[in-house]
Design an enzyme around this catalytic site. Structure first.
Site, PDB file in Angstrom:
ATOM      1  N   GLU A 101     -88.351 106.666   1.333  1.00  0.00           N
ATOM      2  CA  GLU A 101     -88.131 108.011   0.799  1.00  0.00           C
ATOM      3  C   GLU A 101     -88.204 107.988  -0.731  1.00  0.00           C
ATOM      4  OE1 GLU A 101     -84.365 110.931  -0.003  1.00  0.00           O
ATOM      5  OE2 GLU A 101     -84.207 109.424   1.589  1.00  0.00           O
ATOM      6  N   ASP A 110     -91.097 110.030  -2.748  1.00  0.00           N
ATOM      7  CA  ASP A 110     -90.750 111.050  -3.726  1.00  0.00           C
ATOM      8  C   ASP A 110     -91.570 110.869  -5.002  1.00  0.00           C
ATOM      9  OD1 ASP A 110     -88.870 113.147  -4.880  1.00  0.00           O
ATOM     10  OD2 ASP A 110     -88.413 111.471  -6.199  1.00  0.00           O
ATOM     11  N   ASP A 135     -86.384 114.323   3.850  1.00  0.00           N
ATOM     12  CA  ASP A 135     -86.314 112.900   3.501  1.00  0.00           C
ATOM     13  C   ASP A 135     -87.317 112.083   4.304  1.00  0.00           C
ATOM     14  OD1 ASP A 135     -84.287 113.555   1.772  1.00  0.00           O
ATOM     15  OD2 ASP A 135     -82.674 112.749   3.014  1.00  0.00           O
ATOM     16  N   GLU A 152     -90.865 112.609   3.023  1.00  0.00           N
ATOM     17  CA  GLU A 152     -91.101 111.787   1.836  1.00  0.00           C
ATOM     18  C   GLU A 152     -91.289 110.321   2.220  1.00  0.00           C
ATOM     19  OE1 GLU A 152     -89.092 113.896  -2.021  1.00  0.00           O
ATOM     20  OE2 GLU A 152     -87.774 112.662  -0.773  1.00  0.00           O
TER      21      GLU A 152
END
Length: 230
Positions: free
Chosen positions: A42, A46, A115, A118
């Site tokens: 994650e 991101d 989450d 990502e």
């Protein structure tokens, strides 16, 4: 797994990466040590989601200033966008969740879906490199990018908007702080509180289902107060 890969338009060489991206920490805790979960992916996703969208906005808005680009990117690289795509590709149905998260609707919880989305982006980068993740992100988020290009995207990045107001007033941004002020509720459904301080003075509090949401809420309060005072 194969059908999901068809839906996102990327086929993994190492499917273990995808499995990890879809594994929530609650599943790992329940099953015991040794089971990888998606928080590290994650983090990586991101960063590359942000980079791909930033690069694309830089390309399609050659005459726009940095402030516009930053606000638009923040509005695209957000939980709302991630959740919309996660639901479109039916990511929730493949999540590996602990029993508690399963019982309390974790498959449909926005924060878990965002989450995991990502994490999938991070897994694609590790599996296929930057060009693979760029191609996939631009395809999955084509609708949002198109709306931004057409001027239909509503910018809701209150933190950046407040930052620009304060900079215009000559305030130094190192004196703008978002301070954690606690959380309430069970582990699977916490509500976070953040206190916004400007030059050492409390300015507002915000609440949200994530610390990022709480920070945005606090910034929104300050901006609306200023607008009402005009």
């Amino acid at each position: 797994m194969q059908e999901f890969q068809n839906r996102i338009g990327y086929r993994f060489k190492n499917e273990k990466l995808l499995e990890t991206a879809l594994t929530h920490s609650s599943f790992s805790r329940e099953k015991g040590a040794g089971i990888e979960y998606n928080e590290r992916l994650e983090f990586l996703g991101d960063a590359f989601f942000d980079a791909v969208i930033g690069e694309e906005l830089f390309r399609i808005f050659p005459d726009q200033e940095e402030g516009f680009l930053s606000r638009t990117r923040a509005s695209l690289v957000c939980e709302r966008s991630l959740v919309k795509v996660a639901r479109k590709v039916e990511l929730g149905s493949l999540l590996l969740l602990g029993h508690g998260e399963e019982k309390t609707g974790g498959r449909e919880r926005d924060s878990i879906l965002a989450d995991a989305m990502e994490a999938v982006i991070g897994a694609i980068f590790l599996d296929g490199g930057y060009e693979a993740v760029r191609e996939t992100v631009l395809k999955l988020f084509a609708g949002a990018i198109s709306d931004a290009k057409a001027g239909k995207f509503v910018v809701q990045d209150y933190k950046t908007a407040l930052q620009e107001v304060l900079q215009a007033e000559g305030k130094t941004l190192d004196k703008v702080k978002y301070v954690d002020a606690g959380a309430e509720g069970p582990d699977h459904d916490k509500t976070f509180t953040v206190r916004l301080e400007i030059e050492g003075e409390p300015a507002a509090e915000g609440k949200g289902k994530s610390k990022k949401q709480a920070q945005q809420a606090a910034a929104e309060v300050v901006l609306k107060r200023r607008q009402d005072a005009i």
